[in-house]
Design a protein around this motif. Structure first.
Motif, PDB file in Angstrom:
ATOM      1  N   ASP A  94      -9.237  20.430  -3.344  1.00  0.00           N
ATOM      2  CA  ASP A  94      -7.923  21.011  -3.051  1.00  0.00           C
ATOM      3  C   ASP A  94      -7.746  22.354  -3.761  1.00  0.00           C
ATOM      4  O   ASP A  94      -7.226  23.313  -3.185  1.00  0.00           O
ATOM      5  N   ASP A  95      -8.167  22.406  -5.032  1.00  0.00           N
ATOM      6  CA  ASP A  95      -8.075  23.665  -5.780  1.00  0.00           C
ATOM      7  C   ASP A  95      -8.912  24.754  -5.110  1.00  0.00           C
ATOM      8  O   ASP A  95      -8.467  25.910  -4.968  1.00  0.00           O
ATOM      9  N   ALA A  96     -10.132  24.382  -4.727  1.00  0.00           N
ATOM     10  CA  ALA A  96     -11.023  25.355  -4.105  1.00  0.00           C
ATOM     11  C   ALA A  96     -10.474  25.829  -2.758  1.00  0.00           C
ATOM     12  O   ALA A  96     -10.553  27.024  -2.424  1.00  0.00           O
ATOM     13  N   VAL A  97      -9.918  24.913  -1.989  1.00  0.00           N
ATOM     14  CA  VAL A  97      -9.340  25.290  -0.690  1.00  0.00           C
ATOM     15  C   VAL A  97      -8.177  26.257  -0.891  1.00  0.00           C
ATOM     16  O   VAL A  97      -8.031  27.249  -0.166  1.00  0.00           O
ATOM     17  N   GLY A  98      -7.335  25.956  -1.895  1.00  0.00           N
ATOM     18  CA  GLY A  98      -6.204  26.841  -2.163  1.00  0.00           C
ATOM     19  C   GLY A  98      -6.652  28.253  -2.512  1.00  0.00           C
ATOM     20  O   GLY A  98      -6.082  29.243  -2.029  1.00  0.00           O
ATOM     21  N   ARG A  99      -7.691  28.368  -3.350  1.00  0.00           N
ATOM     22  CA  ARG A  99      -8.194  29.695  -3.710  1.00  0.00           C
ATOM     23  C   ARG A  99      -8.820  30.397  -2.502  1.00  0.00           C
ATOM     24  O   ARG A  99      -8.643  31.609  -2.306  1.00  0.00           O
ATOM     25  N   ALA A 100      -9.581  29.622  -1.707  1.00  0.00           N
ATOM     26  CA  ALA A 100     -10.225  30.218  -0.531  1.00  0.00           C
ATOM     27  C   ALA A 100      -9.195  30.665   0.497  1.00  0.00           C
ATOM     28  O   ALA A 100      -9.381  31.699   1.168  1.00  0.00           O
ATOM     29  N   GLU A 101      -8.107  29.917   0.634  1.00  0.00           N
ATOM     30  CA  GLU A 101      -7.057  30.324   1.571  1.00  0.00           C
ATOM     31  C   GLU A 101      -6.404  31.625   1.113  1.00  0.00           C
ATOM     32  O   GLU A 101      -5.981  32.444   1.938  1.00  0.00           O
ATOM     33  N   GLY A 102      -6.314  31.815  -0.216  1.00  0.00           N
ATOM     34  CA  GLY A 102      -5.811  33.088  -0.723  1.00  0.00           C
ATOM     35  C   GLY A 102      -6.721  34.243  -0.331  1.00  0.00           C
ATOM     36  O   GLY A 102      -6.247  35.326   0.048  1.00  0.00           O
ATOM     37  N   VAL A 103      -8.031  34.003  -0.404  1.00  0.00           N
ATOM     38  CA  VAL A 103      -8.988  35.031   0.022  1.00  0.00           C
ATOM     39  C   VAL A 103      -8.855  35.276   1.525  1.00  0.00           C
ATOM     40  O   VAL A 103      -8.932  36.419   1.997  1.00  0.00           O
ATOM     41  N   ALA A 104      -8.646  34.197   2.285  1.00  0.00           N
ATOM     42  CA  ALA A 104      -8.530  34.341   3.738  1.00  0.00           C
ATOM     43  C   ALA A 104      -7.322  35.188   4.114  1.00  0.00           C
ATOM     44  O   ALA A 104      -7.363  35.949   5.091  1.00  0.00           O
ATOM     45  N   ARG A 105      -6.224  35.086   3.345  1.00  0.00           N
ATOM     46  CA  ARG A 105      -5.050  35.916   3.627  1.00  0.00           C
ATOM     47  C   ARG A 105      -5.325  37.384   3.334  1.00  0.00           C
ATOM     48  O   ARG A 105      -4.781  38.275   3.990  1.00  0.00           O
ATOM     49  N   GLN A 106      -6.187  37.622   2.338  1.00  0.00           N
ATOM     50  CA  GLN A 106      -6.541  38.999   2.018  1.00  0.00           C
ATOM     51  C   GLN A 106      -7.563  39.578   2.993  1.00  0.00           C
ATOM     52  O   GLN A 106      -7.608  40.796   3.208  1.00  0.00           O
ATOM     53  N   LEU A 107      -8.394  38.676   3.550  1.00  0.00           N
ATOM     54  CA  LEU A 107      -9.430  39.099   4.502  1.00  0.00           C
ATOM     55  C   LEU A 107      -9.253  38.333   5.810  1.00  0.00           C
ATOM     56  O   LEU A 107     -10.063  37.465   6.168  1.00  0.00           O
TER      57      LEU A 107
END
Length: 233
Positions: A134-147
């Motif tokens: 869940d933590d990793a998904v949350g961080r990756a989703e933040g990257v997805a919003r930036q890219l």
């Protein structure tokens, strides 16, 4: 050994109470008229005693060798609720085991308790692995919003989300199987207690034991899956 003593001596030199003790000893030696060299030896000896005594109450093991306590599960999540449910079944099975049971039922109840305890340990590890995903998904989703145009980032999020769903589904099914075993043992115990009712307790208990074997296998697979998921984080 020598290094350990030197380390303790160094701590004694930094400890004000050790210095006070050494000073008092040296002062007493001076007061009774001992030579200056002897006074120094008394002070050094007092520091040596402080170092030895200080070593008794302290561990020289480096802090990094102490295994940290496992973090608590994230409250309110599906995985935490599943662990709570499994813990409840384990407590119920222990209560059942403590009652007056027919021999065949008692043996199955004992094995069920052992299996539930082991399963609870694995379930906690799986739940923590899901927390990590869940933590990793949350961080990756933040990257997805930036890219937003990155297909690779979206693919990573999807893979982790799918892995999370697989772990939760397997954990849910495994907890359900523990609950089914508890229900079977309740039925077997109640039937054996009914006066005049004929029951093949041995064969029923054998079916319960088969279910326990399946539970052990499922949780072993779950532990491997959780370890693999954590290794990818």
């Amino acid at each position: 050994m020598a290094g350990s003593f030197v380390a303790r001596a160094g701590r004694a030199l930094k400890d004000p109470w050790s210095l006070v003790a050494a000073g008092v000893g040296a002062g007493s030696a001076w007061a009774i008229g001992l030579p200056v060299g002897a006074v120094g030896l008394v002070g050094a000896a007092m520091l040596g005693v402080a170092a030895v005594v200080g070593g008794v109450g302290r561990s020289d093991a480096p802090a990094e060798n102490i295994e940290p306590a496992a973090p608590p599960l994230r409250p309110g999540t599906v995985q935490a609720q599943l662990v709570d449910g499994l813990r409840s079944y384990r407590v119920d099975l222990e209560h059942l085991q403590g009652g007056q049971l027919e021999p065949a039922v008692a043996m199955s109840a004992t094995e069920a308790v052992e299996a539930a305890r082991s399963a609870e340990t694995v379930a906690n590890r799986v739940a923590r692995a899901v927390d990590a995903v869940d933590d990793a998904v949350g961080r990756a989703e933040g990257v997805a919003r930036q890219l937003p145009r990155s297909g690779e980032v979206r693919a990573s999020v999807q893979r982790m989300t799918r892995r999370r769903g697989d772990l939760l589904n397997k954990l849910s099914d495994a907890v359900e199987e523990v609950g089914e075993v508890y229900a079977k043992l309740l039925e077997l115990s109640a039937t054996a207690d009914l006066v005049g009712v004929q029951t093949d307790g041995v064969s029923e208990a054998a079916r319960v034991n088969d279910s326990l074997d399946a539970i052990r296998s499922v949780f072993a697979e779950l532990e491997s899956a959780a370890s693999a998921a954590r290794a990818l984080m």
